[in-house]
Scaffold this motif. Structure first.
Motif, PDB file in Angstrom:
ATOM      1  N   ASP A 362       0.842  -1.184   0.000  1.00 30.34           N
ATOM      2  CA  ASP A 362       0.000   0.000   0.000  1.00 30.34           C
ATOM      3  C   ASP A 362       0.884   1.244   0.000  1.00 30.34           C
ATOM      4  O   ASP A 362       1.843   1.341   0.755  1.00 30.34           O
ATOM      5  N   GLY A 363       0.576   2.195  -0.871  1.00 33.79           N
ATOM      6  CA  GLY A 363       1.375   3.400  -0.979  1.00 33.79           C
ATOM      7  C   GLY A 363       2.249   3.435  -2.217  1.00 33.79           C
ATOM      8  O   GLY A 363       2.839   4.471  -2.537  1.00 33.79           O
ATOM      9  N   TYR A 364       2.332   2.312  -2.929  1.00 34.59           N
ATOM     10  CA  TYR A 364       3.115   2.289  -4.169  1.00 34.59           C
ATOM     11  C   TYR A 364       2.581   3.323  -5.156  1.00 34.59           C
ATOM     12  O   TYR A 364       1.372   3.506  -5.306  1.00 34.59           O
ATOM     13  N   LYS A 365       3.497   4.004  -5.820  1.00 28.71           N
ATOM     14  CA  LYS A 365       3.135   4.965  -6.852  1.00 28.71           C
ATOM     15  C   LYS A 365       3.949   4.672  -8.097  1.00 28.71           C
ATOM     16  O   LYS A 365       5.171   4.557  -8.035  1.00 28.71           O
ATOM     17  N   ALA A 366       3.297   4.535  -9.221  1.00 24.25           N
ATOM     18  CA  ALA A 366       3.972   4.187 -10.470  1.00 24.25           C
ATOM     19  C   ALA A 366       4.744   5.373 -11.032  1.00 24.25           C
ATOM     20  O   ALA A 366       4.410   6.535 -10.790  1.00 24.25           O
ATOM     21  N   ASP A 367       5.789   5.070 -11.782  1.00 25.72           N
ATOM     22  CA  ASP A 367       6.544   6.035 -12.596  1.00 25.72           C
ATOM     23  C   ASP A 367       7.212   7.144 -11.790  1.00 25.72           C
ATOM     24  O   ASP A 367       7.403   8.256 -12.293  1.00 25.72           O
TER      25      ASP A 367
END
Length: 551
Positions: A362-367
């Motif tokens: 939880d909290g992953y952000k792409a790019d």
């Protein structure tokens, strides 16, 4: 924090084959069969632990896989989801995210028959925190009040910060034993995810026997988990057997587990094919090509996306100033053709990384890494020239030769060389223990492979242990006050979304500094013999020993 060796490919494929054709895709984890029974023995692939087997001094998977079977903690992570579940703890309560009360379940014993009490946690954590004990996971105790007073400072010897210095305190003021089954924790600041962290091995309890002789304990630890360690023959094997008095809900079915130590993935895989090894958590690239492992091991293979990331770390500036310029690091990252390497060497069993945090948490952000993690030879060369190029004779990319890293590091160097016109050489170090020692002693120059297997399911775990100033897994000695400040602010947030947003801001700073180069997110692939069933991969990319059984 576990600097992982678990990159599941090795191979008979040269770096020249980087641009050759390849195909195939990964499979999925099968359901357990009904052939399971209780008892019997299994053998699994192992590797050389870096340090003696003390929970607070084990920060890599070779030792960590053993530690996790031998030691129980307050919290257990669900094998499928990594969700925290109570193990030794009956409850962990707080009203303000700063003062916590921990109550223990009754009936728990160490492998030497002594009872597990509140003092065994408090004593273990105090030992981990105390600077002169030099525990690699000691900094996990940093949130607890009084940590600073247990640390060494003010010496002129960077290799021994405790030389001639005695800390103000041997214990953490934020820990207090209430009774045999209750203790309290007070943190310096609010730490919303502290209960989640308490399933990591650094927080395991230690018996009184440890403090009598810590050195001897490390060779034959007395744990609290479902399996006890019977023997450790260095460079050969580690033998475990079921602990009859294990009081938890996460015990195993088999009576004995033998970690057979291998120097390469091919040997382990061939032994699985010959039924001389029951489980390997590394599939060589020669078996990944066209999904050959699925033909070799029909119905005896599994693959799962896990909380693992592979990176390439830049040596500390004091060790190798030739790679100090962030623009040079960004250019090198942009020169790596991740998609082709993943396709040709890993048979698409990896996912190109676009940042430093795994997508499974939880909290992953792409790019987050932006264009610097996207292959573009022309832009990479322009940025490389803008940075003034590499001043040394050649860029080295070091790896431990006892696991599956040779082919992808060679392919990475080949991609860098083609895009930037600079000499790049993949350099093998004999084994993981030697490799990590050279990194730890700050003798490793250039670039070197690093990986991370999450310790607990949190975005914070992919940032603070690796990049916070002075953290023990900060192999590149990265230090950015703005980054550290955001970590502190994120930890204090009581709202999960607000906390994650702060961590994402911190991760974004890594893009401008590039202390390491994100390569790919992990999918763990395993294979097993026809003697076992119920093999499952945990969310951490490890073997779920509670589910494995002998047919």
């Amino acid at each position: 924090m576990r600097g992982t060796t678990r990159t599941v490919a090795v191979a008979a494929m040269s770096a020249v084959a980087l641009l050759a054709a390849g195909c195939g895709s990964g499979g999925s984890e099968p359901e357990a069969t009904t052939e399971a029974k209780t008892g019997g023995e299994i053998t699994v692939r192992g590797c050389n632990p870096e340090n003696p087997l003390v929970p607070s001094n084990t920060t890599e998977t070779c030792g960590g896989n053993v530690i996790d079977a031998v030691f129980s903690k307050l919290v257990h992570y669900n094998a499928e989801t990594a969700k925290p579940e109570m193990e030794i703890a009956e409850s962990i309560e707080t009203t303000d995210n700063q003062n916590f009360t921990v109550k223990l379940k009754s009936g728990w014993k160490f492998h030497d028959g002594t009872d597990i009490k509140a003092k065994n946690f408090v004593d273990a954590w105090n030992y981990a925190a105390y600077g002169p004990n030099a525990q690699s996971s000691g900094y996990f105790m940093e949130p607890i009040e009084g940590f600073g007073d247990t640390q060494c400072a003010g010496t002129a010897n960077p290799d021994d910060p405790c030389e001639g210095f005695t800390p103000k305190s041997e214990t953490l003021s934020g820990l207090a034993v209430v009774d045999d089954t209750t203790f309290t924790i007070k943190t310096t600041e609010k730490v919303a995810n502290l209960p989640v962290r308490l399933g990591y091995s650094a927080f395991a309890p230690l018996p009184d026997a440890f403090f009598a002789d810590p050195a001897a304990f490390g060779d034959k630890p007395i744990g609290s988990g479902p399996y006890k360690l019977d023997s450790w023959t260095k460079e050969q094997s580690i033998e475990l057997s079921k602990f009859a008095d294990y009081a938890g809900d996460f015990g195993g079915k088999v009576d004995k587990i033998s970690f057979k130590i291998y120097q390469d993935a091919d040997s382990a895989y061939n032994d699985v094919l010959a039924n001389n090894l029951d489980i390997t958590d590394e599939i060589p690239a020669s078996a990944l090509i066209d999904d050959k492992y699925k033909t070799d091991l029909p119905d005896r293979n599994a693959q799962k996306e896990t909380g693992v990331i592979q990176t390439v770390t830049v040596a500390p500036v004091k060790v190798d100033p030739d790679l100090a310029d962030p623009k040079l690091r960004q250019a090198i990252s942009m020169a790596i053709d991740r998609e082709t390497i993943i396709k040709q060497i890993f048979n698409n069993t990896r996912v190109p990384a676009t940042g430093w945090v795994s997508p499974v948490v939880d909290g992953y952000k792409a790019d987050v890494c932006g264009e610097y993690c996207v292959y573009d030879a022309a832009k990479a060369k322009a940025l490389y020239d803008e940075a003034g190029g590499f001043k040394g004779d050649k860029i080295t990319l070091s790896y431990n030769a006892d696991a599956a890293h040779k082919e992808w590091t060679e392919a990475t160097c080949n991609s860098i060389k083609q895009a930037l016109g600079v000499e790049c050489v993949a350099t093998g170090v004999v084994d993981f223990a030697t490799f990590r020692t050279e990194i730890g002693e700050r003798k490793m120059k250039g670039l070197f492979r690093t990986g991370w297997q999450m310790d607990y399911p949190s975005i914070e775990n992919f940032l603070a242990p690796i990049f916070a100033t002075g953290s023990s897994s900060n192999d590149g000695d990265y230090s950015n006050p703005a980054f550290d400040k955001l970590l502190t602010e994120a930890a204090a947030e009581t709202d999960a979304a607000a906390s994650n947003a702060k961590y994402q801001e911190a991760e974004a700073l890594l893009t401008q500094d590039m202390p390491s180069i994100p390569m790919w997110y992990g999918k763990t692939t395993m294979g097993w013999s026809d003697k076992v069933t119920g093999v499952k991969i945990t969310a951490f990319g490890t073997i779920d020993f509670s589910s494995v059984s002998v047919k």
